[in-house]
Write an enzyme that holds these catalytic residues in place. Sequence first.
Site, short mmCIF file in Angstrom:
data_model
loop_
_atom_site.label_atom_id
_atom_site.label_comp_id
_atom_site.label_asym_id
_atom_site.label_seq_id
_atom_site.Cartn_x
_atom_site.Cartn_y
_atom_site.Cartn_z
N GLU A 88 31.34 -99.07 -23.47
CA GLU A 88 30.78 -98.58 -24.73
C GLU A 88 29.30 -98.23 -24.53
O GLU A 88 28.47 -98.43 -25.40
CB GLU A 88 30.88 -99.64 -25.83
CG GLU A 88 32.28 -99.97 -26.26
CD GLU A 88 32.30 -101.00 -27.37
OE1 GLU A 88 33.11 -100.87 -28.28
OE2 GLU A 88 31.49 -101.96 -27.32
N ASP A 126 32.74 -108.94 -25.41
CA ASP A 126 31.76 -107.88 -25.16
C ASP A 126 30.61 -108.46 -24.34
O ASP A 126 29.96 -109.40 -24.78
CB ASP A 126 31.25 -107.33 -26.50
CG ASP A 126 30.32 -106.14 -26.34
OD1 ASP A 126 29.29 -106.27 -25.66
OD2 ASP A 126 30.61 -105.07 -26.92
N HIS A 175 34.78 -105.46 -23.52
CA HIS A 175 33.87 -104.34 -23.63
C HIS A 175 32.81 -104.55 -22.54
O HIS A 175 32.15 -105.59 -22.52
CB HIS A 175 33.18 -104.29 -24.99
CG HIS A 175 34.10 -103.87 -26.10
ND1 HIS A 175 33.80 -104.11 -27.42
CD2 HIS A 175 35.27 -103.21 -26.08
CE1 HIS A 175 34.77 -103.62 -28.17
NE2 HIS A 175 35.68 -103.07 -27.39
N TYR A 221 32.99 -99.47 -38.24
CA TYR A 221 31.91 -100.46 -38.37
C TYR A 221 31.67 -100.87 -39.82
O TYR A 221 31.10 -101.93 -40.08
CB TYR A 221 30.60 -99.89 -37.82
CG TYR A 221 30.60 -99.63 -36.34
CD1 TYR A 221 31.10 -100.57 -35.43
CD2 TYR A 221 30.08 -98.43 -35.83
CE1 TYR A 221 31.08 -100.33 -34.07
CE2 TYR A 221 30.04 -98.19 -34.47
CZ TYR A 221 30.55 -99.14 -33.59
OH TYR A 221 30.53 -98.90 -32.25
N ARG A 255 31.90 -94.62 -39.51
CA ARG A 255 30.99 -94.93 -40.61
C ARG A 255 31.60 -94.61 -41.97
O ARG A 255 30.91 -94.63 -42.98
CB ARG A 255 29.69 -94.12 -40.45
CG ARG A 255 28.97 -94.36 -39.14
CD ARG A 255 28.26 -95.69 -39.12
NE ARG A 255 27.61 -95.93 -37.85
CZ ARG A 255 27.07 -97.10 -37.50
NH1 ARG A 255 27.12 -98.13 -38.34
NH2 ARG A 255 26.51 -97.26 -36.33
N HIS A 257 39.70 -99.28 -32.28
CA HIS A 257 38.56 -100.00 -32.86
C HIS A 257 38.46 -99.66 -34.34
O HIS A 257 38.46 -98.49 -34.73
CB HIS A 257 37.28 -99.60 -32.14
CG HIS A 257 36.15 -100.58 -32.29
ND1 HIS A 257 35.63 -100.95 -33.51
CD2 HIS A 257 35.44 -101.27 -31.36
CE1 HIS A 257 34.66 -101.81 -33.32
NE2 HIS A 257 34.52 -102.03 -32.02
N ASP A 288 21.98 -106.86 -29.96
CA ASP A 288 23.11 -105.93 -29.88
C ASP A 288 22.67 -104.49 -29.70
O ASP A 288 22.87 -103.64 -30.57
CB ASP A 288 24.02 -106.06 -31.11
CG ASP A 288 25.27 -105.18 -31.01
OD1 ASP A 288 25.53 -104.66 -29.92
OD2 ASP A 288 25.97 -105.03 -32.02
N HIS A 290 35.15 -106.04 -35.70
CA HIS A 290 34.04 -106.97 -35.85
C HIS A 290 34.37 -107.88 -37.04
O HIS A 290 34.66 -107.38 -38.13
CB HIS A 290 32.75 -106.21 -36.14
CG HIS A 290 32.28 -105.36 -35.00
ND1 HIS A 290 31.10 -104.64 -35.05
CD2 HIS A 290 32.81 -105.11 -33.78
CE1 HIS A 290 30.93 -103.99 -33.92
NE2 HIS A 290 31.96 -104.25 -33.14
N HIS A 315 27.20 -108.36 -26.09
CA HIS A 315 27.16 -109.28 -27.22
C HIS A 315 27.05 -110.73 -26.77
O HIS A 315 26.25 -111.50 -27.33
CB HIS A 315 28.41 -109.11 -28.09
CG HIS A 315 28.49 -107.80 -28.79
ND1 HIS A 315 29.56 -107.45 -29.59
CD2 HIS A 315 27.64 -106.75 -28.82
CE1 HIS A 315 29.36 -106.24 -30.07
NE2 HIS A 315 28.22 -105.78 -29.61
N HIS A 347 23.29 -101.71 -26.70
CA HIS A 347 23.97 -101.46 -25.44
C HIS A 347 23.13 -100.57 -24.53
O HIS A 347 22.42 -99.69 -24.99
CB HIS A 347 25.32 -100.77 -25.68
CG HIS A 347 26.28 -101.61 -26.47
ND1 HIS A 347 27.60 -101.25 -26.63
CD2 HIS A 347 26.14 -102.79 -27.13
CE1 HIS A 347 28.22 -102.17 -27.36
NE2 HIS A 347 27.34 -103.10 -27.68
N GLU A 378 36.26 -109.56 -32.10
CA GLU A 378 35.26 -109.28 -31.08
C GLU A 378 34.15 -110.33 -31.08
O GLU A 378 33.69 -110.76 -32.14
CB GLU A 378 34.65 -107.89 -31.32
CG GLU A 378 33.67 -107.47 -30.24
CD GLU A 378 33.26 -106.02 -30.35
OE1 GLU A 378 32.22 -105.66 -29.77
OE2 GLU A 378 33.97 -105.23 -31.01
#
Length: 277
Positions: A256, A176, A211, A70, A37, A67, A224, A107, A179, A226, A142
């Site tokens: 994930e 994913d 993923h 975000y 973040r 990764h 989205d 992303h 997703h 998970h 992704e």
Amino acid sequence: MLTIGCHLSAAKGFAQMGRDAVSIGANTFQYFTRNPRGSKARAIDEADVAALLKIMEENHFGKLVAHAPYTLNACSADPHLREFARETLRDDLHRMEYLPGNYYNFHPGSHVGQGAETGIQEIAEALNEILWPEQQTTVLLETMAGKGSEVGRSFSELREILDRVELQDKMGVCLDTCHVSDGGYDIIHNLDGVLEEFDRIIGMDRLKALHINDSMNPPGSHKDRHARIGEGEIGLEAIARVVCHPQLKGLPMELETPNDLAGYAREIALLRAQENG
């Protein structure tokens, strides 16, 4: 044998992630390159990296997946945020050279009202600015669930980005399961058809990693969220078909799901049992 792992915390360093992976029966793992973040990244400790590489060799690891945070949005309407994304991507890719030959997943971003075409062009321009011919990392776009103004909600949008990138051999895709299901692709009842569509539009040679996630929401919801394997709307049976599919079994598969290490160990054992069952 499945190449399967999970998302591990990088806070304790590379070697500890390797030890954690081995402890839960994993032979790959995914990690954030920096605060997911935020923008800060740990200084590279070359001895720590060397210790991880030794663990990977001794335990026959597959490729790792790093990764991006975000917060990156390479197609933001704000030029300052676009520049922040480019600088972070550039820095991450240079840091990845300490772990050569692995994958860097991100992303694609959200066009925030500019339109998908503008978003696609901005993402491709960012990649063309930061990729270089000698880099040893493959960058993965992704597949996204399509919430809000996300770019990458369809195989066609990902293909449009890829078509605009100059260094084609540096690019791939990470699929994913949450997703694509939330995005409306029927991996529950028609996995072969989804993979055929992926091959026709993007090409299976572009698919480099997966993923593996269940979903809290039904197919086509564009949400989205998970879920743990077998506890969501996709279900264990469909997830097992994904991990055991002959076109996918050699790829690194990263969990994930909302879990701690013990939970990931259970899921890895569960999916390995599907492979052997």
